[in-house]
Write a protein that holds these residues in place. Structure first.
Motif, PDB file in Angstrom:
ATOM      1  N   SER A 180      -4.008  11.910 -22.424  1.00 49.64           N
ATOM      2  CA  SER A 180      -5.035  11.631 -22.880  1.00 49.64           C
ATOM      3  C   SER A 180      -4.642  10.527 -22.477  1.00 49.64           C
ATOM      4  CB  SER A 180      -5.034  11.901 -24.284  1.00 49.64           C
ATOM      5  OG  SER A 180      -4.192  11.298 -25.209  1.00 49.64           O
ATOM      6  N   HIS A 181      -4.086   9.443 -22.515  1.00 48.59           N
ATOM      7  CA  HIS A 181      -3.386   7.967 -21.572  1.00 48.59           C
ATOM      8  C   HIS A 181      -3.210   7.807 -21.095  1.00 48.59           C
ATOM      9  CE1 HIS A 181      -4.619   7.858 -26.402  1.00 48.59           C
ATOM     10  NE2 HIS A 181      -4.226   6.027 -26.309  1.00 48.59           N
ATOM     11  N   PHE A 182      -2.852   7.090 -19.629  1.00 42.55           N
ATOM     12  CA  PHE A 182      -2.396   6.946 -18.284  1.00 42.55           C
ATOM     13  C   PHE A 182      -2.058   5.643 -18.137  1.00 42.55           C
ATOM     14  CE2 PHE A 182      -3.775  11.758 -18.636  1.00 42.55           C
ATOM     15  CZ  PHE A 182      -3.118  11.439 -18.157  1.00 42.55           C
ATOM     16  N   THR A 183      -1.416   5.492 -17.198  1.00 42.76           N
ATOM     17  CA  THR A 183      -1.119   3.954 -16.658  1.00 42.76           C
ATOM     18  C   THR A 183      -1.634   4.936 -14.236  1.00 42.76           C
ATOM     19  OG1 THR A 183      -0.002   2.908 -17.683  1.00 42.76           O
ATOM     20  CG2 THR A 183      -0.105   1.945 -15.645  1.00 42.76           C
ATOM     21  N   VAL A 184      -1.919   3.662 -13.534  1.00 40.94           N
ATOM     22  CA  VAL A 184      -2.237   3.866 -12.489  1.00 40.94           C
ATOM     23  C   VAL A 184      -1.817   2.552 -11.420  1.00 40.94           C
ATOM     24  CG1 VAL A 184      -3.837   4.706 -10.400  1.00 40.94           C
ATOM     25  CG2 VAL A 184      -4.234   6.095 -13.057  1.00 40.94           C
ATOM     26  N   GLU A 185      -1.220   3.020 -10.289  1.00 41.61           N
ATOM     27  CA  GLU A 185      -0.506   1.729  -9.750  1.00 41.61           C
ATOM     28  C   GLU A 185      -0.900   3.073  -8.546  1.00 41.61           C
ATOM     29  OE1 GLU A 185       3.717   0.597  -8.410  1.00 41.61           O
ATOM     30  OE2 GLU A 185       3.539   0.183 -10.259  1.00 41.61           O
ATOM     31  N   ILE A 186      -1.477   2.103  -8.130  1.00 39.15           N
ATOM     32  CA  ILE A 186      -2.416   2.797  -6.647  1.00 39.15           C
ATOM     33  C   ILE A 186      -2.517   1.592  -5.683  1.00 39.15           C
ATOM     34  CG2 ILE A 186      -4.255   2.541  -7.456  1.00 39.15           C
ATOM     35  CD1 ILE A 186      -5.665   4.740  -5.640  1.00 39.15           C
ATOM     36  N   PRO A 191     -15.174  12.346 -14.435  1.00 42.81           N
ATOM     37  CA  PRO A 191     -14.911  13.391 -15.347  1.00 42.81           C
ATOM     38  C   PRO A 191     -14.225  13.751 -15.859  1.00 42.81           C
ATOM     39  CG  PRO A 191     -15.892  13.783 -13.544  1.00 42.81           C
ATOM     40  CD  PRO A 191     -15.570  12.626 -12.655  1.00 42.81           C
ATOM     41  N   LEU A 192     -12.651  12.957 -15.818  1.00 38.53           N
ATOM     42  CA  LEU A 192     -11.879  13.114 -16.612  1.00 38.53           C
ATOM     43  C   LEU A 192     -12.105  12.226 -17.180  1.00 38.53           C
ATOM     44  CD1 LEU A 192      -8.909  13.549 -13.815  1.00 38.53           C
ATOM     45  CD2 LEU A 192     -10.165  14.927 -15.439  1.00 38.53           C
ATOM     46  N   LEU A 193     -12.904  10.965 -17.063  1.00 34.97           N
ATOM     47  CA  LEU A 193     -12.675   9.998 -18.184  1.00 34.97           C
ATOM     48  C   LEU A 193     -13.660   9.769 -19.180  1.00 34.97           C
ATOM     49  CD1 LEU A 193     -12.524   6.496 -16.081  1.00 34.97           C
ATOM     50  CD2 LEU A 193     -10.536   7.411 -17.227  1.00 34.97           C
ATOM     51  N   GLU A 194     -14.856  10.883 -18.740  1.00 32.84           N
ATOM     52  CA  GLU A 194     -15.717  11.323 -19.791  1.00 32.84           C
ATOM     53  C   GLU A 194     -15.321  12.806 -21.159  1.00 32.84           C
ATOM     54  OE1 GLU A 194     -19.357  12.847 -17.336  1.00 32.84           O
ATOM     55  OE2 GLU A 194     -19.714  11.086 -16.792  1.00 32.84           O
ATOM     56  N   ASP A 195     -14.486  13.284 -20.431  1.00 31.57           N
ATOM     57  CA  ASP A 195     -14.285  14.423 -21.459  1.00 31.57           C
ATOM     58  C   ASP A 195     -12.895  14.607 -21.454  1.00 31.57           C
ATOM     59  OD1 ASP A 195     -14.486  17.066 -21.926  1.00 31.57           O
ATOM     60  OD2 ASP A 195     -13.684  17.848 -21.037  1.00 31.57           O
ATOM     61  N   ARG A 196     -11.591  14.163 -21.253  1.00 35.20           N
ATOM     62  CA  ARG A 196     -10.294  14.315 -21.590  1.00 35.20           C
ATOM     63  C   ARG A 196      -9.406  12.709 -21.607  1.00 35.20           C
ATOM     64  NH1 ARG A 196      -6.444  15.322 -22.923  1.00 35.20           N
ATOM     65  NH2 ARG A 196      -5.387  17.546 -22.341  1.00 35.20           N
ATOM     66  N   VAL A 197      -9.366  11.652 -20.805  1.00 36.26           N
ATOM     67  CA  VAL A 197      -8.710  10.661 -20.573  1.00 36.26           C
ATOM     68  C   VAL A 197      -9.800   9.858 -21.665  1.00 36.26           C
ATOM     69  CG1 VAL A 197      -7.205   9.015 -19.541  1.00 36.26           C
ATOM     70  CG2 VAL A 197      -7.553  11.184 -18.263  1.00 36.26           C
ATOM     71  N   HIS A 198      -8.391   9.616 -22.478  1.00 34.27           N
ATOM     72  CA  HIS A 198      -8.979   8.615 -23.558  1.00 34.27           C
ATOM     73  C   HIS A 198      -8.704   6.728 -23.052  1.00 34.27           C
ATOM     74  CE1 HIS A 198     -10.105   6.238 -27.422  1.00 34.27           C
ATOM     75  NE2 HIS A 198      -8.330   5.808 -27.272  1.00 34.27           N
ATOM     76  N   ALA A 199      -7.873   6.890 -22.311  1.00 29.13           N
ATOM     77  CA  ALA A 199      -8.386   5.639 -22.182  1.00 29.13           C
ATOM     78  C   ALA A 199      -6.860   5.431 -20.620  1.00 29.13           C
ATOM     79  CB  ALA A 199      -6.212   4.482 -22.922  1.00 29.13           C
ATOM     80  N   LEU A 200      -7.578   4.262 -20.100  1.00 34.44           N
ATOM     81  CA  LEU A 200      -6.990   3.822 -18.799  1.00 34.44           C
ATOM     82  C   LEU A 200      -5.904   3.044 -17.678  1.00 34.44           C
ATOM     83  CD1 LEU A 200      -6.476   5.364 -15.656  1.00 34.44           C
ATOM     84  CD2 LEU A 200      -8.376   5.006 -14.949  1.00 34.44           C
ATOM     85  N   ALA A 201      -4.618   2.110 -17.884  1.00 38.15           N
ATOM     86  CA  ALA A 201      -4.859   1.167 -17.044  1.00 38.15           C
ATOM     87  C   ALA A 201      -4.744   1.403 -15.839  1.00 38.15           C
ATOM     88  CB  ALA A 201      -3.500   1.009 -18.100  1.00 38.15           C
ATOM     89  N   ILE A 203       1.180   6.110  -8.250  1.00 39.46           N
ATOM     90  CA  ILE A 203       2.302   6.735  -9.601  1.00 39.46           C
ATOM     91  C   ILE A 203       0.884   7.452 -10.071  1.00 39.46           C
ATOM     92  CG2 ILE A 203       3.769   5.740 -11.018  1.00 39.46           C
ATOM     93  CD1 ILE A 203       5.286   4.432  -9.067  1.00 39.46           C
ATOM     94  N   VAL A 204       0.765   7.900 -11.337  1.00 42.41           N
ATOM     95  CA  VAL A 204       0.613   8.390 -12.435  1.00 42.41           C
ATOM     96  C   VAL A 204       1.386   8.994 -13.362  1.00 42.41           C
ATOM     97  CG1 VAL A 204      -1.603  10.188 -13.149  1.00 42.41           C
ATOM     98  CG2 VAL A 204      -1.655   9.129 -10.512  1.00 42.41           C
ATOM     99  N   ARG A 205       0.868   7.560 -14.462  1.00 39.84           N
ATOM    100  CA  ARG A 205       2.717   7.563 -15.941  1.00 39.84           C
ATOM    101  C   ARG A 205       1.442   7.965 -16.861  1.00 39.84           C
ATOM    102  NH1 ARG A 205       3.382   2.953 -15.591  1.00 39.84           N
ATOM    103  NH2 ARG A 205       4.987   2.993 -13.578  1.00 39.84           N
ATOM    104  N   ASP A 206       2.485   9.463 -17.122  1.00 37.04           N
ATOM    105  CA  ASP A 206       1.685  10.081 -19.189  1.00 37.04           C
ATOM    106  C   ASP A 206       2.125   9.049 -19.698  1.00 37.04           C
ATOM    107  OD1 ASP A 206       0.454  11.169 -20.465  1.00 37.04           O
ATOM    108  OD2 ASP A 206       1.059  12.902 -20.194  1.00 37.04           O
ATOM    109  N   ASP A 207       1.144   8.414 -20.256  1.00 34.44           N
ATOM    110  CA  ASP A 207       1.691   7.304 -21.518  1.00 34.44           C
ATOM    111  C   ASP A 207       1.179   7.675 -23.053  1.00 34.44           C
ATOM    112  OD1 ASP A 207       2.724   5.265 -19.444  1.00 34.44           O
ATOM    113  OD2 ASP A 207       0.862   4.150 -19.896  1.00 34.44           O
TER     114      ASP A 207
END
Length: 95
Positions: free
Chosen positions: A47-53, A76-86, A27-31
């Motif tokens: 820019s902020h996501f929660t991933v349940e894997i 690559p996404l964490l360097e440029d596009r995604v600010h926060a990832l839970a 599950i990829v949730r856009d927060d």
């Protein structure tokens, strides 16, 4: 395997994690909307996501090793596009 996506960044997260870790549950949730007005908020959204894997690749791995595997897949996404990832990463035996 996944709930509906909200946009192209979420779709790319799903693609990369599926390719790298072959999850049985994802599950990829856009927060992002929860962070409107906060530091790191991107007006483009996604820019902020929660991933349940859940992945067999996580069996016997520590929490840190699991998070590193997710971060590697998304680097690559964490360097440029995604600010926060839970990340909530589990082995099938824990799900």
């Amino acid at each position: 395997m996944s709930e509906p996506l909200t946009g192209p960044v979420a779709a790319e997260i799903t693609r990369r994690l599926t390719q790298a870790l072959d999850p049985t549950h994802l599950i990829v949730r856009d927060d992002s909307e929860k962070h409107r007005g906060h530091g790191g908020h991107d007006p483009r959204g996604e820019s902020h996501f929660t991933v349940e894997i859940v992945s067999p690749a996580f069996e016997g791995e520590s929490r840190v090793a699991r998070q590193r595997a997710v971060n590697r897949a998304l680097a690559p996404l964490l360097e440029d596009r995604v600010h926060a990832l839970a990340i909530k990463a589990m082995a099938p035996s824990e799900f």
